[in-house]
Design a protein around this motif. Structure first.
Motif, PDB file in Angstrom:
ATOM      1  N   LEU A  10       0.991  -1.144   0.010  1.00  0.00           N
ATOM      2  CA  LEU A  10       0.026  -0.096   0.124  1.00  0.00           C
ATOM      3  C   LEU A  10       0.758   1.021   0.188  1.00  0.00           C
ATOM      4  N   ARG A  11       0.665   2.196  -1.003  1.00  0.00           N
ATOM      5  CA  ARG A  11       1.526   3.472  -1.136  1.00  0.00           C
ATOM      6  C   ARG A  11       0.609   4.691  -1.219  1.00  0.00           C
ATOM      7  N   ALA A  12       0.962   5.840  -0.761  1.00  0.00           N
ATOM      8  CA  ALA A  12       0.497   6.869  -1.298  1.00  0.00           C
ATOM      9  C   ALA A  12       0.607   7.006  -2.674  1.00  0.00           C
ATOM     10  N   ILE A  13      -0.441   7.372  -3.267  1.00  0.00           N
ATOM     11  CA  ILE A  13      -0.563   7.445  -4.775  1.00  0.00           C
ATOM     12  C   ILE A  13      -1.103   8.984  -5.024  1.00  0.00           C
ATOM     13  N   ARG A  14      -0.322   9.867  -5.600  1.00  0.00           N
ATOM     14  CA  ARG A  14      -1.038  11.431  -5.686  1.00  0.00           C
ATOM     15  C   ARG A  14      -1.434  11.837  -7.051  1.00  0.00           C
ATOM     16  N   GLY A  15      -1.305  10.846  -8.229  1.00  0.00           N
ATOM     17  CA  GLY A  15      -1.610  11.291  -9.383  1.00  0.00           C
ATOM     18  C   GLY A  15      -3.043  10.576  -9.868  1.00  0.00           C
ATOM     19  N   HIS A  64      -1.396  21.844   4.557  1.00  0.00           N
ATOM     20  CA  HIS A  64       0.050  22.482   3.810  1.00  0.00           C
ATOM     21  C   HIS A  64       0.321  21.746   2.414  1.00  0.00           C
ATOM     22  N   TYR A  65      -0.053  20.488   2.452  1.00  0.00           N
ATOM     23  CA  TYR A  65       0.440  19.562   1.482  1.00  0.00           C
ATOM     24  C   TYR A  65      -0.784  18.935   0.590  1.00  0.00           C
ATOM     25  N   THR A  66      -1.654  19.670   0.000  1.00  0.00           N
ATOM     26  CA  THR A  66      -3.049  19.154  -0.325  1.00  0.00           C
ATOM     27  C   THR A  66      -3.176  19.227  -1.731  1.00  0.00           C
ATOM     28  N   ASP A  67      -2.206  19.166  -2.358  1.00  0.00           N
ATOM     29  CA  ASP A  67      -2.436  18.964  -3.644  1.00  0.00           C
ATOM     30  C   ASP A  67      -3.214  17.817  -4.326  1.00  0.00           C
ATOM     31  N   PRO A  68      -2.802  16.496  -3.549  1.00  0.00           N
ATOM     32  CA  PRO A  68      -3.744  15.402  -3.848  1.00  0.00           C
ATOM     33  C   PRO A  68      -5.263  15.611  -3.656  1.00  0.00           C
ATOM     34  N   VAL A  69      -5.645  16.492  -2.839  1.00  0.00           N
ATOM     35  CA  VAL A  69      -7.077  16.916  -2.466  1.00  0.00           C
ATOM     36  C   VAL A  69      -7.266  17.415  -3.801  1.00  0.00           C
ATOM     37  N   SER A 107      -4.874   6.344  -3.597  1.00  0.00           N
ATOM     38  CA  SER A 107      -5.178   7.086  -2.418  1.00  0.00           C
ATOM     39  C   SER A 107      -4.036   7.801  -1.688  1.00  0.00           C
ATOM     40  N   CYS A 108      -4.239   8.908  -0.892  1.00  0.00           N
ATOM     41  CA  CYS A 108      -3.232   9.513  -0.441  1.00  0.00           C
ATOM     42  C   CYS A 108      -4.030  10.098   1.161  1.00  0.00           C
ATOM     43  N   PRO A 109      -3.223   9.693   2.369  1.00  0.00           N
ATOM     44  CA  PRO A 109      -3.669  10.386   3.281  1.00  0.00           C
ATOM     45  C   PRO A 109      -3.190  11.753   3.452  1.00  0.00           C
ATOM     46  N   ILE A 110      -4.085  12.640   3.842  1.00  0.00           N
ATOM     47  CA  ILE A 110      -3.971  13.942   3.944  1.00  0.00           C
ATOM     48  C   ILE A 110      -4.152  14.539   5.341  1.00  0.00           C
ATOM     49  N   THR A 111      -3.275  15.530   5.686  1.00  0.00           N
ATOM     50  CA  THR A 111      -3.238  16.292   6.940  1.00  0.00           C
ATOM     51  C   THR A 111      -3.933  17.546   6.589  1.00  0.00           C
ATOM     52  N   LEU A 112      -5.170  17.895   7.454  1.00  0.00           N
ATOM     53  CA  LEU A 112      -5.736  19.137   7.375  1.00  0.00           C
ATOM     54  C   LEU A 112      -5.342  20.034   8.664  1.00  0.00           C
ATOM     55  N   ARG A 131      -8.852  16.479  11.462  1.00  0.00           N
ATOM     56  CA  ARG A 131      -7.458  16.605  11.042  1.00  0.00           C
ATOM     57  C   ARG A 131      -6.920  15.862   9.875  1.00  0.00           C
ATOM     58  N   TYR A 132      -7.846  14.944   9.508  1.00  0.00           N
ATOM     59  CA  TYR A 132      -7.267  14.113   8.398  1.00  0.00           C
ATOM     60  C   TYR A 132      -8.304  13.787   7.532  1.00  0.00           C
ATOM     61  N   ALA A 133      -7.895  13.405   5.946  1.00  0.00           N
ATOM     62  CA  ALA A 133      -8.745  13.077   4.838  1.00  0.00           C
ATOM     63  C   ALA A 133      -7.994  12.112   4.079  1.00  0.00           C
ATOM     64  N   GLU A 144       2.271   5.398  -9.499  1.00  0.00           N
ATOM     65  CA  GLU A 144       3.119   4.726  -8.387  1.00  0.00           C
ATOM     66  C   GLU A 144       4.429   5.596  -8.303  1.00  0.00           C
ATOM     67  N   PRO A 145       4.597   5.799  -7.069  1.00  0.00           N
ATOM     68  CA  PRO A 145       6.011   6.734  -6.663  1.00  0.00           C
ATOM     69  C   PRO A 145       6.988   5.951  -7.483  1.00  0.00           C
ATOM     70  N   ALA A 146       7.946   6.791  -8.369  1.00  0.00           N
ATOM     71  CA  ALA A 146       9.067   6.133  -8.887  1.00  0.00           C
ATOM     72  C   ALA A 146       9.883   5.642  -7.854  1.00  0.00           C
ATOM     73  N   GLY A 150      11.558   4.588   1.618  1.00  0.00           N
ATOM     74  CA  GLY A 150      12.133   3.501   2.172  1.00  0.00           C
ATOM     75  C   GLY A 150      11.535   3.528   3.698  1.00  0.00           C
ATOM     76  N   ARG A 151      12.003   2.519   4.559  1.00  0.00           N
ATOM     77  CA  ARG A 151      11.746   2.381   5.754  1.00  0.00           C
ATOM     78  C   ARG A 151      12.854   2.175   6.752  1.00  0.00           C
ATOM     79  N   LYS A 152      12.694   2.588   7.952  1.00  0.00           N
ATOM     80  CA  LYS A 152      13.814   2.313   8.885  1.00  0.00           C
ATOM     81  C   LYS A 152      14.110   0.743   9.016  1.00  0.00           C
TER      82      LYS A 152
HETATM   83  C1  LIG Z   1      -0.967  10.913   9.190  1.00  0.00           C
HETATM   84  C2  LIG Z   1      -0.221  11.000   7.840  1.00  0.00           C
HETATM   85  C3  LIG Z   1      -0.630  12.154   7.106  1.00  0.00           C
HETATM   86  C4  LIG Z   1      -0.066  12.453   5.765  1.00  0.00           C
HETATM   87  N1  LIG Z   1      -0.510  13.871   5.201  1.00  0.00           N
HETATM   88  C5  LIG Z   1      -0.015  13.893   4.031  1.00  0.00           C
HETATM   89  C6  LIG Z   1      -0.366  14.978   3.457  1.00  0.00           C
HETATM   90  O1  LIG Z   1      -0.898  15.959   3.969  1.00  0.00           O
HETATM   91  N2  LIG Z   1      -0.146  15.216   1.986  1.00  0.00           N
HETATM   92  C7  LIG Z   1       0.291  14.212   1.454  1.00  0.00           C
HETATM   93  O2  LIG Z   1       0.829  14.534   0.044  1.00  0.00           O
HETATM   94  N3  LIG Z   1       1.061  13.005   2.003  1.00  0.00           N
HETATM   95  C8  LIG Z   1       0.423  12.782   3.092  1.00  0.00           C
HETATM   96  N4  LIG Z   1       0.898  11.336   3.908  1.00  0.00           N
HETATM   97  C9  LIG Z   1       1.512  10.486   2.982  1.00  0.00           C
HETATM   98  C10 LIG Z   1       2.947  10.152   3.440  1.00  0.00           C
HETATM   99  O3  LIG Z   1       3.525  11.256   3.026  1.00  0.00           O
HETATM  100  C11 LIG Z   1       3.368   8.932   3.110  1.00  0.00           C
HETATM  101  O4  LIG Z   1       2.615   7.802   3.472  1.00  0.00           O
HETATM  102  C12 LIG Z   1       4.963   8.896   3.231  1.00  0.00           C
HETATM  103  O5  LIG Z   1       5.754   9.710   2.682  1.00  0.00           O
HETATM  104  C13 LIG Z   1       5.401   7.285   2.937  1.00  0.00           C
HETATM  105  O6  LIG Z   1       4.879   6.858   1.604  1.00  0.00           O
HETATM  106  P1  LIG Z   1       4.252   5.611   1.099  1.00  0.00           P
HETATM  107  O7  LIG Z   1       2.688   5.710   1.984  1.00  0.00           O
HETATM  108  O8  LIG Z   1       3.880   5.885  -0.230  1.00  0.00           O
HETATM  109  O9  LIG Z   1       5.056   4.412   1.569  1.00  0.00           O
HETATM  110  C14 LIG Z   1       0.344  11.340   5.076  1.00  0.00           C
HETATM  111  C15 LIG Z   1       0.618  10.069   5.679  1.00  0.00           C
HETATM  112  C16 LIG Z   1       0.068   9.975   7.154  1.00  0.00           C
HETATM  113  C17 LIG Z   1       0.425   8.739   7.625  1.00  0.00           C
END
Ligand SMILES: Cc1cc2nc3c(=O)[nH]c(=O)nc-3n(C[C@H](O)[C@H](O)[C@H](O)COP(=O)(O)O)c2cc1C
Length: 167
Positions: A10-15, A64-69, A107-112, A131-133, A144-146, A150-152
């Protein structure tokens, strides 16, 4: 793909493409949100589904980082009802993302960050907060992120019996 690999993948995808999320897929995603477990099964949450372009723009001004919305076909804003827990909202977000992925929806998680602005934009009543969307849409080809974040290593994260304890 095994269920295990599905979860790890599962990855955050923004496009996202312009195609609306189908009603069938949206209902299925919202069902997955509804069935998320919550503390004491209180389900102190509500889901605001935003699909109109102007309202997506307004929601995008709440963080602050809401372009995906801005680019999404739909964004589900997770509202904490009075007494709700942020942990529960996190679980809902993850369920939404996993269900979406299962249906081919990115999908992409978003902080409001601006809570007062969110309340204004969504017409939230006193005592409700948000706080979240999760931004959603069918993925653009190659979205898909190119380079995958990584992860710790586990060795930096895991302790046994006590903090600092080894196996
Ligand atoms: C609580 C939380 C808030 C996040 N808020 C944002 C956000 O506001 N904008 C955004 O583009 N990505 C947001 N992300 C996505 C993270 O940047 C992303 O999960 C992280 O870089 C790891 O990438 P991956 O999920 O693709 O592995 C958020 C993720 C989490 C868990």
């Amino acid at each position: 793909m095994s269920n295990y690999d599905f979860v790890l993948g599962l990855r955050a995808i923004r496009g996202y493409g312009e195609q609306p999320v189908s009603s069938e897929h949206m209902t299925a995603i919202l069902e997955a949100a509804r069935w998320t477990g919550s503390a004491k099964n209180r389900q102190d949450w509500a889901f605001v589904v935003v699909t109109e372009r102007e309202q997506l723009e307004r929601v995008a001004t709440c963080g602050h980082y809401t372009d995906p919305v801005r680019n999404s076909a739909a964004t589900i804003v997770i509202v904490e009802e009075p007494g709700g827990y942020e942990f529960d909202s996190g679980r809902v977000a993850q369920n939404i993302m996993l269900a979406a992925k299962a249906l081919g929806v990115a999908s992409c998680p978003i902080t409001l960050h601006h809570s007062d602005r969110v309340s204004e934009v969504l017409h939230l009543a006193e005592g409700r907060s948000c706080r979240y969307a999760v931004a959603l849409g069918y993925p653009l080809p190659g979205a898909e992120p190119a380079v995958l974040g990584g992860r710790k290593p586990l060795a930096d994260l895991v302790h046994w019996q006590t903090y600092g304890g080894s196996r």
